[in-house]
Design a protein around this motif. Structure first.
Motif, PDB file in Angstrom:
ATOM      1  N   LEU A   1      47.575  37.289  18.027  1.00 25.16           N
ATOM      2  CA  LEU A   1      46.540  36.658  18.840  1.00 25.16           C
ATOM      3  C   LEU A   1      47.017  36.376  20.260  1.00 25.16           C
ATOM      4  O   LEU A   1      46.295  36.622  21.231  1.00 25.16           O
ATOM      5  N   GLY A   2      48.249  35.861  20.393  1.00 22.16           N
ATOM      6  CA  GLY A   2      48.762  35.602  21.734  1.00 22.16           C
ATOM      7  C   GLY A   2      48.884  36.877  22.550  1.00 22.16           C
ATOM      8  O   GLY A   2      48.533  36.912  23.731  1.00 22.16           O
ATOM      9  N   LEU A   3      49.375  37.940  21.922  1.00 20.51           N
ATOM     10  CA  LEU A   3      49.519  39.215  22.616  1.00 20.51           C
ATOM     11  C   LEU A   3      48.160  39.785  22.995  1.00 20.51           C
ATOM     12  O   LEU A   3      47.965  40.287  24.111  1.00 20.51           O
ATOM     13  N   ALA A   4      47.197  39.714  22.069  1.00 20.81           N
ATOM     14  CA  ALA A   4      45.856  40.221  22.363  1.00 20.81           C
ATOM     15  C   ALA A   4      45.222  39.464  23.523  1.00 20.81           C
ATOM     16  O   ALA A   4      44.573  40.059  24.399  1.00 20.81           O
ATOM     17  N   THR A   5      45.407  38.142  23.551  1.00 21.79           N
ATOM     18  CA  THR A   5      44.845  37.339  24.640  1.00 21.79           C
ATOM     19  C   THR A   5      45.500  37.679  25.967  1.00 21.79           C
ATOM     20  O   THR A   5      44.831  37.786  26.999  1.00 21.79           O
ATOM     21  N   ALA A   6      46.836  37.866  25.925  1.00 25.53           N
ATOM     22  CA  ALA A   6      47.549  38.199  27.159  1.00 25.53           C
ATOM     23  C   ALA A   6      47.110  39.544  27.712  1.00 25.53           C
ATOM     24  O   ALA A   6      46.884  39.693  28.920  1.00 25.53           O
ATOM     25  N   VAL A   7      46.982  40.546  26.840  1.00 23.27           N
ATOM     26  CA  VAL A   7      46.620  41.876  27.321  1.00 23.27           C
ATOM     27  C   VAL A   7      45.164  41.911  27.789  1.00 23.27           C
ATOM     28  O   VAL A   7      44.818  42.610  28.753  1.00 23.27           O
ATOM     29  N   ALA A   8      44.295  41.124  27.140  1.00 25.35           N
ATOM     30  CA  ALA A   8      42.910  41.042  27.607  1.00 25.35           C
ATOM     31  C   ALA A   8      42.843  40.459  29.009  1.00 25.35           C
ATOM     32  O   ALA A   8      42.105  40.945  29.887  1.00 25.35           O
ATOM     33  N   GLY A   9      43.633  39.405  29.251  1.00 24.42           N
ATOM     34  CA  GLY A   9      43.651  38.812  30.581  1.00 24.42           C
ATOM     35  C   GLY A   9      44.213  39.743  31.629  1.00 24.42           C
ATOM     36  O   GLY A   9      43.683  39.845  32.742  1.00 24.42           O
ATOM     37  N   MET A  10      45.290  40.438  31.288  1.00 23.21           N
ATOM     38  CA  MET A  10      45.890  41.356  32.260  1.00 23.21           C
ATOM     39  C   MET A  10      44.963  42.522  32.552  1.00 23.21           C
ATOM     40  O   MET A  10      44.801  42.930  33.718  1.00 23.21           O
ATOM     41  N   ALA A  11      44.342  43.068  31.516  1.00 25.79           N
ATOM     42  CA  ALA A  11      43.407  44.177  31.731  1.00 25.79           C
ATOM     43  C   ALA A  11      42.220  43.726  32.579  1.00 25.79           C
ATOM     44  O   ALA A  11      41.750  44.468  33.450  1.00 25.79           O
ATOM     45  N   ALA A  12      41.734  42.512  32.332  1.00 26.05           N
ATOM     46  CA  ALA A  12      40.626  41.994  33.141  1.00 26.05           C
ATOM     47  C   ALA A  12      41.036  41.856  34.602  1.00 26.05           C
ATOM     48  O   ALA A  12      40.266  42.183  35.512  1.00 26.05           O
ATOM     49  N   SER A  13      42.261  41.394  34.851  1.00 19.50           N
ATOM     50  CA  SER A  13      42.726  41.260  36.233  1.00 19.50           C
ATOM     51  C   SER A  13      42.825  42.614  36.915  1.00 19.50           C
ATOM     52  O   SER A  13      42.448  42.765  38.084  1.00 19.50           O
ATOM     53  N   HIS A  14      43.335  43.614  36.204  1.00 20.29           N
ATOM     54  CA  HIS A  14      43.412  44.963  36.779  1.00 20.29           C
ATOM     55  C   HIS A  14      42.010  45.494  37.070  1.00 20.29           C
ATOM     56  O   HIS A  14      41.772  46.115  38.115  1.00 20.29           O
ATOM     57  N   ALA A  15      41.083  45.265  36.145  1.00 18.85           N
ATOM     58  CA  ALA A  15      39.716  45.740  36.343  1.00 18.85           C
ATOM     59  C   ALA A  15      39.063  45.061  37.544  1.00 18.85           C
ATOM     60  O   ALA A  15      38.425  45.718  38.380  1.00 18.85           O
ATOM     61  N   LEU A  16      39.229  43.756  37.660  1.00 17.90           N
ATOM     62  CA  LEU A  16      38.622  43.022  38.772  1.00 17.90           C
ATOM     63  C   LEU A  16      39.240  43.445  40.099  1.00 17.90           C
ATOM     64  O   LEU A  16      38.539  43.560  41.113  1.00 17.90           O
ATOM     65  N   SER A  17      40.540  43.667  40.108  1.00 17.79           N
ATOM     66  CA  SER A  17      41.183  44.130  41.330  1.00 17.79           C
ATOM     67  C   SER A  17      40.587  45.458  41.783  1.00 17.79           C
ATOM     68  O   SER A  17      40.316  45.672  42.971  1.00 17.79           O
ATOM     69  N   PHE A  18      40.358  46.362  40.826  1.00 17.83           N
ATOM     70  CA  PHE A  18      39.745  47.643  41.158  1.00 17.83           C
ATOM     71  C   PHE A  18      38.312  47.453  41.655  1.00 17.83           C
ATOM     72  O   PHE A  18      37.901  48.048  42.666  1.00 17.83           O
ATOM     73  N   LEU A  19      37.535  46.618  40.968  1.00 19.11           N
ATOM     74  CA  LEU A  19      36.150  46.390  41.372  1.00 19.11           C
ATOM     75  C   LEU A  19      36.069  45.759  42.757  1.00 19.11           C
ATOM     76  O   LEU A  19      35.096  45.978  43.487  1.00 19.11           O
ATOM     77  N   ASP A  20      37.088  44.990  43.125  1.00 21.20           N
ATOM     78  CA  ASP A  20      37.108  44.350  44.436  1.00 21.20           C
ATOM     79  C   ASP A  20      37.625  45.266  45.535  1.00 21.20           C
ATOM     80  O   ASP A  20      37.756  44.847  46.687  1.00 21.20           O
ATOM     81  N   GLY A  21      37.960  46.512  45.183  1.00 20.37           N
ATOM     82  CA  GLY A  21      38.301  47.490  46.209  1.00 20.37           C
ATOM     83  C   GLY A  21      39.758  47.857  46.328  1.00 20.37           C
ATOM     84  O   GLY A  21      40.132  48.593  47.244  1.00 20.37           O
ATOM     85  N   ALA A  22      40.619  47.358  45.436  1.00 17.88           N
ATOM     86  CA  ALA A  22      42.040  47.693  45.491  1.00 17.88           C
ATOM     87  C   ALA A  22      42.385  48.710  44.410  1.00 17.88           C
ATOM     88  O   ALA A  22      41.576  48.984  43.518  1.00 17.88           O
ATOM     89  N   LEU A  23      43.578  49.274  44.496  1.00 17.39           N
ATOM     90  CA  LEU A  23      44.091  50.149  43.451  1.00 17.39           C
ATOM     91  C   LEU A  23      45.203  49.388  42.734  1.00 17.39           C
ATOM     92  O   LEU A  23      46.329  49.295  43.238  1.00 17.39           O
ATOM     93  N   PRO A  24      44.923  48.838  41.560  1.00 21.31           N
ATOM     94  CA  PRO A  24      45.948  48.058  40.860  1.00 21.31           C
ATOM     95  C   PRO A  24      47.082  48.944  40.367  1.00 21.31           C
ATOM     96  O   PRO A  24      47.001  50.176  40.388  1.00 21.31           O
ATOM     97  N   ALA A  25      48.145  48.293  39.891  1.00 22.12           N
ATOM     98  CA  ALA A  25      49.353  49.003  39.489  1.00 22.12           C
ATOM     99  C   ALA A  25      49.165  49.847  38.239  1.00 22.12           C
ATOM    100  O   ALA A  25      50.063  50.600  37.860  1.00 22.12           O
ATOM    101  N   SER A  26      48.027  49.756  37.587  1.00 27.06           N
ATOM    102  CA  SER A  26      47.749  50.600  36.425  1.00 27.06           C
ATOM    103  C   SER A  26      47.122  51.926  36.819  1.00 27.06           C
ATOM    104  O   SER A  26      46.856  52.760  35.950  1.00 27.06           O
ATOM    105  N   THR A  27      46.888  52.175  38.092  1.00 23.22           N
ATOM    106  CA  THR A  27      46.326  53.446  38.533  1.00 23.22           C
ATOM    107  C   THR A  27      47.377  54.544  38.375  1.00 23.22           C
ATOM    108  O   THR A  27      48.419  54.531  39.026  1.00 23.22           O
TER     109      THR A  27
END
Length: 407
Positions: free
Chosen positions: A308-334
């Motif tokens: 559960l802790g790992l799933a929550t952490a990865v959900a938060g990190m993925a959301a941050s990468h997605a929001l960064s992309f939506l806001d016009g940046a290229l996150p480090a997962s590109t």
């Protein structure tokens, strides 16, 4: 314009003639020299005054004409000034929705730090409201991820999944216990609506009663309950997104390991096909094993390993990468993948090169080039040229962890 020194950055006087804005190395900026009168003027940049009134008050404390505009330009070059009325019509409309705006104020403060231009944070936050994201998967990762995106102001978050909610799907911030037995897609969509700021408002119908046309997809996030399709994505499943140029991000948990990425920009960065071809070169029997693991088969009633802790952490990190992309940046997962495994939980990044034999064409697009966004630090609050007399403090400031400019 109603200028305001960005309140998201803490201020402290380093000495009698220099002020530091910000604490962290990524965003701290030192401004100096600052005389007493200019320091008093700085305190008036609080968003309650327009430029005419600021000029009047500057004259009242003995500052020469043009001092306000010069100081404002200096602050603007360093990314330290915001405009409480900026961001355009969409931002103005968001401010009028008080309930939603109050919910999103911490997000706005964060965006104001990341994006230097006055009103840039408000413009990006408002722009999220017109975007549509599709999350494919409503398990421990996908449901929480969809809720975070909705709560962050993304206007429409569609969640796709089959089956019914199982007890092990329930998580804090994800599907609730009372949803057990309900259809996953329906429960996840209700979660998205509950999470949205402003009571989860939907777009109003047109005057003729016809539902409004759905906006095009800004991003697809593949977050399957069984994380293997995110760890080893099937190129065939992504053909539609590649054909339509739809960006997509893979994330999930498989066997106590989590992945975020790659974020695929069709034709511009490595895709699922590139990943598969590269893995086959390293391990020739990988395609045979992957095909076996993808073959549908009878599963036991018990769920797979997904801490559960790992799933929550990865959900938060993925959301941050997605929001960064939506806001016009290229996150480090590109064109890259971030991985972490229990029990050490050490995040590591691995570049995924575009493969020359992949039909996506990204290898030809990027030959001799480098995507500037992923993995590169943002010069968010920095970039202003410093006068010669201030360079002597720069080395000492870097040793103290001040990563921004001296202005």
């Amino acid at each position: 314009m109603h200028p305001m020194v960005k309140p998201a950055l803490r201020q402290a006087w380093r000495d009698l003639r220099s002020v530091q804005f910000g604490v962290t190395a990524a965003h701290a900026v030192v401004m100096g020299p600052v005389d007493t009168a200019t320091g008093s003027l700085l305190s008036l940049f609080d968003g309650t005054r327009g430029l005419p009134r600021l000029r009047e008050e500057a004259r009242a404390i003995g500052l020469p004409d043009g001092h306000v505009d010069a100081l404002l330009e200096r602050l603007g070059e360093a990314g330290l000034v915001d405009d409480v009325t900026g961001g355009g019509p969409a931002a103005l409309a968001l401010r009028k929705r008080k309930e939603a705006y109050d919910r999103l104020r911490p997000d706005l403060a964060s965006l104001s730090v990341v994006h230097a231009e006055p009103g840039g944070g408000a413009a990006r936050l408002a722009a999220r409201g017109a975007m549509r994201v599709q999350v494919r998967g409503a398990g421990r990762v996908g449901a929480a991820l969809a809720a975070v995106l909705s709560a962050s102001g993304v206007g429409r978050v569609d969640v796709l999944d089959g089956g019914r909610v199982e007890p092990w799907d329930v998580t804090p911030g994800g599907l609730p216990a009372e949803a057990v037995g309900e259809r996953r897609a329906v429960s996840a969509q209700q979660l998205v609506l509950r999470s949205a700021p402003g009571s989860g408002r939907r777009a109003a119908r047109r005057p003729d009663g016809v539902p409004p046309q759905r906006p095009p997809l800004s991003l697809v996030i593949v977050a399957p309950r069984d994380g293997f399709p995110a760890y080893a994505p099937d190129p065939l499943a992504a053909e539609g997104w590649m054909a339509t140029g739809t960006p997509h991000l893979y994330t999930g948990v498989v066997e106590a390991s989590a992945v975020v990425g790659p974020l695929v920009l069709p034709g511009g960065s490595a895709c699922a096909g590139c990943l598969a071809l590269g893995r086959a070169e390293l391990d020739p029997v990988w395609p045979r094993m992957a095909a076996q693991w993808r073959t549908p088969h009878r599963r036991e009633a018990n769920p797979g390993p997904c801490d559960l802790g790992l799933a929550t952490a990865v959900a938060g990190m993925a959301a941050s990468h997605a929001l960064s992309f939506l806001d016009g940046a290229l996150p480090a997962s590109t064109g890259a993948r971030w991985e972490v495994s229990l029990p050490l939980l050490e995040w590591r990044s691995r570049r995924i090169p575009a493969h020359p034999d992949c039909p996506c064409g990204a290898a030809g697009q990027n030959r001799g080039e480098c995507l500037s966004g992923p993995g590169a630090p943002h010069d968010t609050m920095a970039g202003a040229a410093a006068p010669a007399e201030q360079f002597r403090t720069a080395a000492a400031a870097r040793q103290l962890g001040i990563g921004g400019a001296h202005v």
